[in-house]
Scaffold this active site. Structure first.
Site, PDB file in Angstrom:
ATOM      1  N   GLY A  62       0.837  -1.186   0.000  1.00 54.14           N
ATOM      2  CA  GLY A  62       0.000   0.000   0.000  1.00 54.14           C
ATOM      3  C   GLY A  62       0.875   1.239   0.000  1.00 54.14           C
ATOM      4  O   GLY A  62       2.103   1.157   0.162  1.00 54.14           O
ATOM      5  N   GLY A  63       0.252   2.361  -0.179  1.00 49.88           N
ATOM      6  CA  GLY A  63       0.970   3.627  -0.163  1.00 49.88           C
ATOM      7  C   GLY A  63       1.147   4.131   1.258  1.00 49.88           C
ATOM      8  O   GLY A  63       0.694   3.505   2.225  1.00 49.88           O
ATOM      9  N   LYS A  99      -2.048   0.010   5.652  1.00 54.79           N
ATOM     10  CA  LYS A  99      -1.490  -1.335   5.458  1.00 54.79           C
ATOM     11  C   LYS A  99      -0.941  -1.936   6.746  1.00 54.79           C
ATOM     12  O   LYS A  99      -1.171  -3.109   7.028  1.00 54.79           O
ATOM     13  CB  LYS A  99      -0.432  -1.343   4.357  1.00 54.79           C
ATOM     14  CG  LYS A  99       0.793  -0.513   4.636  1.00 54.79           C
ATOM     15  CD  LYS A  99       1.645  -0.336   3.395  1.00 54.79           C
ATOM     16  CE  LYS A  99       2.789   0.606   3.668  1.00 54.79           C
ATOM     17  NZ  LYS A  99       2.373   1.965   4.049  1.00 54.79           N
ATOM     18  N   SER A 100      -0.228  -1.154   7.545  1.00 57.60           N
ATOM     19  CA  SER A 100       0.330  -1.676   8.799  1.00 57.60           C
ATOM     20  C   SER A 100      -0.784  -2.033   9.780  1.00 57.60           C
ATOM     21  O   SER A 100      -0.766  -3.102  10.400  1.00 57.60           O
ATOM     22  CB  SER A 100       1.274  -0.663   9.440  1.00 57.60           C
ATOM     23  OG  SER A 100       2.411  -0.478   8.639  1.00 57.60           O
ATOM     24  N   HIS A 146       2.642   3.283  16.504  1.00 54.93           N
ATOM     25  CA  HIS A 146       2.548   1.873  16.124  1.00 54.93           C
ATOM     26  C   HIS A 146       2.547   0.981  17.367  1.00 54.93           C
ATOM     27  O   HIS A 146       1.746   0.056  17.472  1.00 54.93           O
ATOM     28  CB  HIS A 146       3.720   1.482  15.209  1.00 54.93           C
ATOM     29  CG  HIS A 146       3.481   1.769  13.763  1.00 54.93           C
ATOM     30  ND1 HIS A 146       3.386   0.764  12.827  1.00 54.93           N
ATOM     31  CD2 HIS A 146       3.331   2.919  13.090  1.00 54.93           C
ATOM     32  CE1 HIS A 146       3.193   1.301  11.639  1.00 54.93           C
ATOM     33  NE2 HIS A 146       3.156   2.616  11.771  1.00 54.93           N
ATOM     34  N   ARG A 185      -0.718  -1.850  19.495  1.00 54.40           N
ATOM     35  CA  ARG A 185      -0.535  -3.298  19.626  1.00 54.40           C
ATOM     36  C   ARG A 185      -0.740  -3.731  21.070  1.00 54.40           C
ATOM     37  O   ARG A 185      -0.374  -3.019  22.001  1.00 54.40           O
ATOM     38  CB  ARG A 185       0.877  -3.715  19.175  1.00 54.40           C
ATOM     39  CG  ARG A 185       1.092  -3.602  17.701  1.00 54.40           C
ATOM     40  CD  ARG A 185       2.360  -4.296  17.241  1.00 54.40           C
ATOM     41  NE  ARG A 185       3.570  -3.927  17.944  1.00 54.40           N
ATOM     42  CZ  ARG A 185       4.374  -2.931  17.599  1.00 54.40           C
ATOM     43  NH1 ARG A 185       4.096  -2.181  16.566  1.00 54.40           N
ATOM     44  NH2 ARG A 185       5.463  -2.683  18.300  1.00 54.40           N
ATOM     45  N   ASP A 208       7.413  -5.113   9.552  1.00 53.59           N
ATOM     46  CA  ASP A 208       6.994  -3.778   9.145  1.00 53.59           C
ATOM     47  C   ASP A 208       8.209  -2.874   9.146  1.00 53.59           C
ATOM     48  O   ASP A 208       8.676  -2.491  10.205  1.00 53.59           O
ATOM     49  CB  ASP A 208       5.927  -3.260  10.096  1.00 53.59           C
ATOM     50  CG  ASP A 208       5.160  -2.081   9.516  1.00 53.59           C
ATOM     51  OD1 ASP A 208       5.428  -1.681   8.369  1.00 53.59           O
ATOM     52  OD2 ASP A 208       4.275  -1.555  10.221  1.00 53.59           O
TER      53      ASP A 208
END
Length: 186
Positions: A26-27, A32-33, A67, A71, A101
């Protein structure tokens, strides 16, 4: 019409096994992540997040914090900017489902370290055949924009495109994420 797929959940809503290798493309800021994390979050066993980013400034540090915050704390974190093939094999041999990632940052690190991109890509591809558990790889699709105005940027774009093609050919599933929505490519 493109089909979308939520890997890991069957038609009945029951959790199904993850494919051996999944590539999520993906861009920038496509989701995407987050999508890859949500897929692996459904895995009932151990989960490892292999981060390839090198924190070089405050803005990147903030991205990493965001990020990490989304999680669950039971994810194992491995930070590996260069020796990615070894880390993938080691973590999947422990029985963990692994999310990488991202391949694009890893490629950046390889190029900045002036390593042989072809040899490093060969090693990564070989590692895919040695995995002991499910693997999800995240990568940027960088070839959808304008042609870069300098040689280094063009070399990077070309190397990223070649790497994505190689990994896509080996992967069991390939998805393209746009606006947070996954589209099945393979």
């Amino acid at each position: 019409m493109a089909r979308s797929l939520t890997i890991g959940t069957g038609l009945t809503g029951l959790i199904t096994p993850l494919p051996a290798t999944t590539l999520v493309l993906g861009g920038a800021r496509s989701g995407k992540s987050r999508y890859a994390e949500e897929v692996l979050d459904r895995h009932t066993g151990a989960r490892t997040y292999i981060a390839t980013a090198e924190i070089r400034d405050a803005e990147m540090a903030e991205r990493v914090k965001l990020h990490q915050a989304r999680r669950d704390p039971d994810w194992r974190l491995v930070e590996e900017p260069l020796e990615l093939p070894k880390a993938i094999v080691a973590e999947t041999e422990k029985g963990a489902a692994v999310l990488v990632d991202c391949l694009t940052l890893w490629l950046t690190n390889v190029m900045l370290a002036e390593r042989d991109v072809a040899a490093e890509s060969d090693a990564l591809e070989a590692a895919l055949g040695q995995c002991g558990g499910p693997l999800i790889l995240v990568a940027n699709e960088v070839g959808l924009g304008i042609v870069p105005d300098n040689k280094l940027a063009r070399d990077f774009r070309d190397a990223a495109g070649r790497l994505n093609q190689r990994i896509a050919a080996r992967a069991d599933h390939v998805l393209f994420v746009a606006a947070g929505l996954p589209l099945i490519l393979k």
